[in-house]
Write an enzyme that holds these catalytic residues in place. Structure first.
Site, PDB file in Angstrom:
ATOM      1  N   ASN A   9       0.874  -1.181   0.000  1.00  0.00           N
ATOM      2  CA  ASN A   9       0.000   0.000   0.000  1.00  0.00           C
ATOM      3  C   ASN A   9       0.908   1.227   0.000  1.00  0.00           C
ATOM      4  O   ASN A   9       1.489   1.568   1.029  1.00  0.00           O
ATOM      5  CB  ASN A   9      -0.889  -0.027   1.254  1.00  0.00           C
ATOM      6  N   TRP A  10       1.007   1.869  -1.160  1.00  0.00           N
ATOM      7  CA  TRP A  10       1.963   2.976  -1.299  1.00  0.00           C
ATOM      8  C   TRP A  10       1.440   4.270  -0.687  1.00  0.00           C
ATOM      9  O   TRP A  10       2.178   5.261  -0.613  1.00  0.00           O
ATOM     10  CB  TRP A  10       2.301   3.203  -2.779  1.00  0.00           C
ATOM     11  N   LYS A  11       0.182   4.294  -0.310  1.00  0.00           N
ATOM     12  CA  LYS A  11      -0.425   5.505   0.277  1.00  0.00           C
ATOM     13  C   LYS A  11      -0.169   6.712  -0.637  1.00  0.00           C
ATOM     14  O   LYS A  11      -0.098   6.556  -1.852  1.00  0.00           O
ATOM     15  CB  LYS A  11       0.088   5.738   1.696  1.00  0.00           C
ATOM     16  N   HIS A  95      -9.440   1.047   5.103  1.00  0.00           N
ATOM     17  CA  HIS A  95      -8.127   1.261   5.743  1.00  0.00           C
ATOM     18  C   HIS A  95      -8.314   2.190   6.939  1.00  0.00           C
ATOM     19  O   HIS A  95      -9.119   3.124   6.894  1.00  0.00           O
ATOM     20  CB  HIS A  95      -7.136   1.853   4.737  1.00  0.00           C
ATOM     21  N   GLU A  97      -6.710   4.610   7.955  1.00  0.00           N
ATOM     22  CA  GLU A  97      -6.546   6.045   7.652  1.00  0.00           C
ATOM     23  C   GLU A  97      -7.814   6.614   7.027  1.00  0.00           C
ATOM     24  O   GLU A  97      -8.188   7.761   7.279  1.00  0.00           O
ATOM     25  CB  GLU A  97      -5.310   6.251   6.753  1.00  0.00           C
ATOM     26  N   GLU A 167      -5.240  -5.088  10.803  1.00  0.00           N
ATOM     27  CA  GLU A 167      -4.219  -4.059  10.979  1.00  0.00           C
ATOM     28  C   GLU A 167      -4.486  -3.308  12.274  1.00  0.00           C
ATOM     29  O   GLU A 167      -5.298  -2.376  12.301  1.00  0.00           O
ATOM     30  CB  GLU A 167      -4.269  -3.067   9.812  1.00  0.00           C
ATOM     31  N   GLY A 173       2.533   2.199  10.703  1.00  0.00           N
ATOM     32  CA  GLY A 173       3.458   3.311  10.493  1.00  0.00           C
ATOM     33  C   GLY A 173       4.161   3.772  11.761  1.00  0.00           C
ATOM     34  O   GLY A 173       4.772   4.829  11.781  1.00  0.00           O
ATOM     35  N   SER A 212       3.645  -2.229  10.344  1.00  0.00           N
ATOM     36  CA  SER A 212       5.100  -2.224  10.504  1.00  0.00           C
ATOM     37  C   SER A 212       5.757  -3.570  10.190  1.00  0.00           C
ATOM     38  O   SER A 212       6.699  -3.985  10.862  1.00  0.00           O
ATOM     39  CB  SER A 212       5.475  -1.736  11.911  1.00  0.00           C
ATOM     40  N   GLY A 233       2.807  -1.138   4.288  1.00  0.00           N
ATOM     41  CA  GLY A 233       2.867   0.287   3.979  1.00  0.00           C
ATOM     42  C   GLY A 233       4.290   0.717   3.698  1.00  0.00           C
ATOM     43  O   GLY A 233       4.824   0.526   2.610  1.00  0.00           O
ATOM     44  N   GLY A 234       4.945   1.298   4.700  1.00  0.00           N
ATOM     45  CA  GLY A 234       6.273   1.895   4.536  1.00  0.00           C
ATOM     46  C   GLY A 234       7.271   1.015   3.799  1.00  0.00           C
ATOM     47  O   GLY A 234       7.970   1.486   2.889  1.00  0.00           O
TER      48      GLY A 234
HETATM   49  C1  PEP Z   1      -0.720   0.084   6.131  1.00  0.00           C
HETATM   50  O1  PEP Z   1      -0.824   1.278   5.932  1.00  0.00           O
HETATM   51  O2  PEP Z   1      -1.592  -0.690   5.723  1.00  0.00           O
HETATM   52  C2  PEP Z   1       0.445  -0.378   6.881  1.00  0.00           C
HETATM   53  C3  PEP Z   1       0.427  -1.589   7.355  1.00  0.00           C
HETATM   54  O3  PEP Z   1       1.489   0.528   7.034  1.00  0.00           O
HETATM   55  P1  PEP Z   1       2.944   0.204   7.681  1.00  0.00           P
HETATM   56  O4  PEP Z   1       3.420  -1.082   7.064  1.00  0.00           O
HETATM   57  O5  PEP Z   1       3.771   1.380   7.286  1.00  0.00           O
HETATM   58  O6  PEP Z   1       2.732   0.087   9.136  1.00  0.00           O
END
Ligand code: PEP
Length: 250
Positions: A9-11, A95, A97, A167, A173, A212, A233-234
């Site tokens: 997920n590149w956000k 999600h 966010e 999640e 994040g 993470s 994500g990251g």
């Molecule tokens: C996400 O946004 O779905 C996520 C899991 O982010 P991160 O891996 O950066 O925690």
């Protein structure tokens, strides 16, 4: 036997140039990911670019969101038919966010889930508790409520054709990963809840962990019985880091 799926997920990140570099890095190493499934979810505007780049490869394309409507006067939205036209296979819905920053509630998320399915997209339904909810001991209630909204609208069978991503909001994040056992406990709860309604759905549905995940912790997370991969994500913004996760588990 469920396959492992790793979805990036590149956000709200990237440019045409950086995405070209990222995707070519992923394509260079994706051949070493065995039977694991791999997907990337770029920002909407880069979906056509990424569709061209991944054409003919094993990398599937997904969106980070989807409109609950197919067409009409919905300024700023992107619909299921549009996503299909550009080769998307998955659509992330709910999600944390979107839930927290854009006030998308369980019912709205369920409508987005339905819009994805109605357009031949596989929803990746995100569920998970905040730190406050975990400390109150209501993690399972929160996750059950989030699942129930979808089951009420779409029926239990629909979840058999979807992906669920657990999640924990406190792990997204933040660099704080749920321990493999903490994650497994909630994954087992999710699968057990679904099994109470339809055992075949519970056996079939891929339940991903997100929060993470890194190359250094992916293998131990994905080794847990009810964890079928990750939503990343990251670490999905760097080809080497993402590929290390894509190779884990399976
Ligand atoms: C996400 O946004 O779905 C996520 C899991 O982010 P991160 O891996 O950066 O925690």
């Amino acid at each position: 036997m469920r396959q492992t799926l790793v979805a990036g997920n590149w956000k709200l990140n990237g440019s045409q140039e950086s995405i070209k570099t990222l995707v070519s890095g992923i394509l260079a190493g994706v051949g070493d990911t065995g039977n694991n499934q791999v997907a990337v979810c770029p920002p909407f505007i880069y979906i056509p670019q990424v569709a061209e780049l991944v054409r003919g490869s094993k990398v599937a394309l997904g969106s980070q969101d989807i409109c609950d409507q197919d067409a009409g006067a919905f300024t700023g939205e992107v619909s299921g038919p549009m996503l299909r036209e550009f080769g998307c296979r998955y659509a992330i819905v709910g999600h944390s966010e979107r839930r927290a920053l854009y006030a998308e509630d369980d019912e709205f998320t369920a409508r987005k889930f339905a819009a994805a399915r109605n357009n031949g997209l596989t929803p990746i339904l995100c569920v998970g508790e905040t730190l406050d909810e975990r400390e109150q001991g209501i993690t399972e209630d929160v996750v059950a409520r989030q699942l129930d909204a979808v089951i009420a609208l779409e029926g239990i069978a629909a979840l058999g054709e979807a992906v669920i991503a657990y999640e924990p909001v406190w792990a997204i994040g933040t660099g704080k990963t749920a321990s493999p056992q903490q994650a497994q406990d909630v994954h087992a709860f999710i699968r057990g809840k679904l099994a109470g309604l339809d055992q075949a759905v519970a056996d079939k549905v891929q339940v991903l962990y997100g929060g993470s995940v890194k190359g250094s912790n992916a293998a131990e997370l994905f080794a847990m019985q009810d964890i079928d991969g990750g939503l990343i994500g990251g670490a999905s913004l760097n080809a080497e880091d993402f590929l290390a996760i894509c190779k884990a588990g399976g």
